[in-house]
Design a protein around this motif. Structure first.
Motif, PDB file in Angstrom:
ATOM      1  N   UNK A  22       0.782  -1.215   0.061  1.00 19.00           N
ATOM      2  CA  UNK A  22       0.068   0.026   0.075  1.00 19.00           C
ATOM      3  C   UNK A  22       0.829   1.134  -0.173  1.00 19.00           C
ATOM      4  N   UNK A  23       0.378   2.344  -0.497  1.00 22.09           N
ATOM      5  CA  UNK A  23       1.174   3.357  -0.962  1.00 22.09           C
ATOM      6  C   UNK A  23       0.333   4.793  -0.403  1.00 22.09           C
ATOM      7  N   UNK A  24       1.021   5.713  -0.453  1.00 21.61           N
ATOM      8  CA  UNK A  24       0.358   7.055  -0.102  1.00 21.61           C
ATOM      9  C   UNK A  24       1.175   8.334  -0.481  1.00 21.61           C
ATOM     10  N   UNK A  25       0.759   8.970  -1.576  1.00 22.43           N
ATOM     11  CA  UNK A  25       1.278  10.128  -1.786  1.00 22.43           C
ATOM     12  C   UNK A  25       1.292  11.251  -0.811  1.00 22.43           C
ATOM     13  N   UNK A  26       2.437  11.901  -0.345  1.00 24.70           N
ATOM     14  CA  UNK A  26       2.486  13.053   0.509  1.00 24.70           C
ATOM     15  C   UNK A  26       2.629  14.434  -0.249  1.00 24.70           C
ATOM     16  N   UNK A  29       2.546  20.041   1.254  1.00 23.40           N
ATOM     17  CA  UNK A  29       2.167  20.718   2.342  1.00 23.40           C
ATOM     18  C   UNK A  29       2.017  19.707   3.609  1.00 23.40           C
ATOM     19  N   UNK A  30       2.154  18.414   3.247  1.00 22.51           N
ATOM     20  CA  UNK A  30       2.257  17.251   4.209  1.00 22.51           C
ATOM     21  C   UNK A  30       3.211  16.512   4.314  1.00 22.51           C
ATOM     22  N   UNK A  31       4.579  16.796   3.950  1.00 24.54           N
ATOM     23  CA  UNK A  31       5.541  16.347   3.658  1.00 24.54           C
ATOM     24  C   UNK A  31       6.271  15.331   4.763  1.00 24.54           C
ATOM     25  N   UNK A  32       5.857  16.048   5.781  1.00 24.35           N
ATOM     26  CA  UNK A  32       6.203  15.201   7.131  1.00 24.35           C
ATOM     27  C   UNK A  32       5.321  14.306   7.893  1.00 24.35           C
ATOM     28  N   UNK A  68       9.030   2.312   3.432  1.00 24.50           N
ATOM     29  CA  UNK A  68      10.007   2.823   2.323  1.00 24.50           C
ATOM     30  C   UNK A  68       9.591   4.181   2.072  1.00 24.50           C
ATOM     31  N   UNK A  69      10.307   5.278   2.107  1.00 29.95           N
ATOM     32  CA  UNK A  69       9.852   6.616   1.948  1.00 29.95           C
ATOM     33  C   UNK A  69      10.589   7.014   0.478  1.00 29.95           C
ATOM     34  N   UNK A  70       9.821   7.026  -0.615  1.00 30.79           N
ATOM     35  CA  UNK A  70      10.282   7.106  -1.904  1.00 30.79           C
ATOM     36  C   UNK A  70      10.180   8.629  -2.499  1.00 30.79           C
ATOM     37  N   UNK A  71      11.524   9.328  -2.681  1.00 25.77           N
ATOM     38  CA  UNK A  71      11.415  10.576  -3.279  1.00 25.77           C
ATOM     39  C   UNK A  71      11.553  10.584  -4.632  1.00 25.77           C
ATOM     40  N   UNK A  77       6.867  12.994  -1.901  1.00 18.66           N
ATOM     41  CA  UNK A  77       7.262  11.869  -1.444  1.00 18.66           C
ATOM     42  C   UNK A  77       6.227  10.797  -1.548  1.00 18.66           C
ATOM     43  N   UNK A  78       6.608   9.583  -1.698  1.00 12.70           N
ATOM     44  CA  UNK A  78       5.439   8.443  -1.238  1.00 12.70           C
ATOM     45  C   UNK A  78       5.829   7.566  -0.330  1.00 12.70           C
ATOM     46  N   UNK A  79       4.926   7.495   0.721  1.00 14.72           N
ATOM     47  CA  UNK A  79       5.027   6.491   1.685  1.00 14.72           C
ATOM     48  C   UNK A  79       4.543   4.987   1.226  1.00 14.72           C
ATOM     49  N   UNK A  80       5.654   4.073   1.237  1.00  7.66           N
ATOM     50  CA  UNK A  80       5.191   2.789   0.812  1.00  7.66           C
ATOM     51  C   UNK A  80       5.296   1.590   1.891  1.00  7.66           C
ATOM     52  N   UNK A  81       4.449   0.576   1.922  1.00  5.19           N
ATOM     53  CA  UNK A  81       4.590  -0.138   3.063  1.00  5.19           C
ATOM     54  C   UNK A  81       4.291  -1.785   2.211  1.00  5.19           C
TER      55      UNK A  81
END
Length: 93
Positions: A22-26, A29-32, A68-71, A77-81
Motif C-alpha cells: 500500500x502507498x500514499x503520496x504526501x 504541504x504534508x511532507x512530514x 520505504x519513503x520514496x523521493x 514523497x511516497x510512503x510505501x509499506x
C-alpha cells in the motif's frame, strides 16, 4: 483469520506466501506526515487477510513489514509499506 509475527506451534499446513503493498503520496504541504504510516499498516494487513482467506487459510504467520519513503524528483514523497507472511491452515484432529 489471524496474523502473527511468530511461528505457530499448533499442527498446520503451509499454503504459501502472501504479500500486499500500500502507498500514499504526501503532497508538499504534508511532507512530514509520517503518522500516515499507521493507516497504511492497516490497509496492508486487510489486503493480506483477504488474499489469505481466498486461499482458505486460517492465519498468516511470520509476518514482516518493509517501509520505504520514496523521493521522486518531480513529485512529492511516497510512503510505501509492503507486508508478507506465510499462510497456514490449521489441521483438525
Amino acid at each position: 483469520m489471524f496474523l502473527s509475527t511468530e511461528a505457530f506451534p499448533q499442527a498446520h499446513r503451509i499454503l504459501g506466501i502472501v504479500n500486499a503493498t500500500s502507498h500514499l503520496m504526501l503532497p508538499s504541504e504534508e511532507i512530514d506526515s509520517f503518522e500516515s504510516f499507521d493507516q497504511l499498516y492497516s490497509d496492508v494487513e486487510e489486503k493480506m487477510k483477504q488474499r489469505a482467506a481466498a486461499k482458505k487459510a486460517d492465519g498468516i504467520v511470520n509476518v514482516r513489514f518493509n517501509t520505504m519513503v520514496a523521493n521522486v524528483q518531480v513529485a512529492p514523497k511516497f510512503l510505501v509499506i509492503t507486508g508478507y507472511g506465510t499462510m497456514i491452515q490449521l489441521l483438525k484432529n
